[in-house]
Design a protein around this motif. Structure first.
Motif, PDB file in Angstrom:
ATOM      1  N   GLY A 196       0.980  -0.837   0.014  1.00  0.00           N
ATOM      2  CA  GLY A 196       0.566   0.018   0.153  1.00  0.00           C
ATOM      3  C   GLY A 196       0.490   1.457   0.555  1.00  0.00           C
ATOM      4  N   MET A 197       0.713   2.622  -0.437  1.00  0.00           N
ATOM      5  CA  MET A 197       0.858   3.713  -0.109  1.00  0.00           C
ATOM      6  C   MET A 197       0.566   5.325  -0.026  1.00  0.00           C
ATOM      7  N   THR A 198       0.495   5.275   0.653  1.00  0.00           N
ATOM      8  CA  THR A 198       0.022   6.484   1.219  1.00  0.00           C
ATOM      9  C   THR A 198       0.863   7.775   0.528  1.00  0.00           C
ATOM     10  N   ILE A 199       0.297   8.778   0.258  1.00  0.00           N
ATOM     11  CA  ILE A 199       1.285  10.364   0.286  1.00  0.00           C
ATOM     12  C   ILE A 199       1.148  10.292   1.270  1.00  0.00           C
ATOM     13  N   ASP A 200       2.535  11.739   1.740  1.00  0.00           N
ATOM     14  CA  ASP A 200       1.975  11.866   3.103  1.00  0.00           C
ATOM     15  C   ASP A 200       2.623  13.911   3.023  1.00  0.00           C
TER      16      ASP A 200
END
Length: 126
Positions: free
Chosen positions: A80-84
């Motif tokens: 999974g990838m989350t933009i921070d």
């Protein structure tokens, strides 16, 4: 990904589609079935896309299957990838990224092994 070949990995690239006004950090995490695989690189589980001329350079993620003793061929796991990003100015704030789904090729097989008896006859005395 092949569990039988320890050290064999797969890769995928991530690239921004437009130049951000500030640096964009993407945090990676194993989401479904985390025991099935590992994220090899980036080591810190983060990718940073700079707002300078390098923003359009693809960054590579390397993953590997975990060799276990289970007969679980075809099991999938996800990255999974989350933009921070600190502000909405980047254009990527709160942007949703789809998981990358990977399938493991298993090297284990369920079954029973029976050896040939050492003697072919027995008597009543044991």
């Amino acid at each position: 990904l092949d569990e039988a070949n320890t050290g064999l990995t797969a890769t995928f690239d991530i690239k921004l589609k437009s130049r951000p006004s500030e640096d964009v950090t993407m945090i990676l995490a194993k989401t479904t079935n985390p025991a099935e695989g590992n994220i090899v690189t980036p080591a810190g589980m983060e990718l940073t896309f700079k707002s300078d001329a390098t923003w359009k350079t693809a960054q590579q993620v390397e993953v590997a299957a975990v060799d276990d003793a289970l007969d679980d061929d075809g099991t999938t796991w996800s990255v999974g990838m989350t933009i921070d990003t600190p502000t909405e100015l980047t254009g990527y704030h709160m942007f949703s990224v789809s998981d990358v789904v990977l399938t493991c090729i298993d090297d284990d097989g369920a079954g029973i092994s029976v050896t040939t008896p050492s003697g072919t006859t027995t008597d009543e005395t044991g």
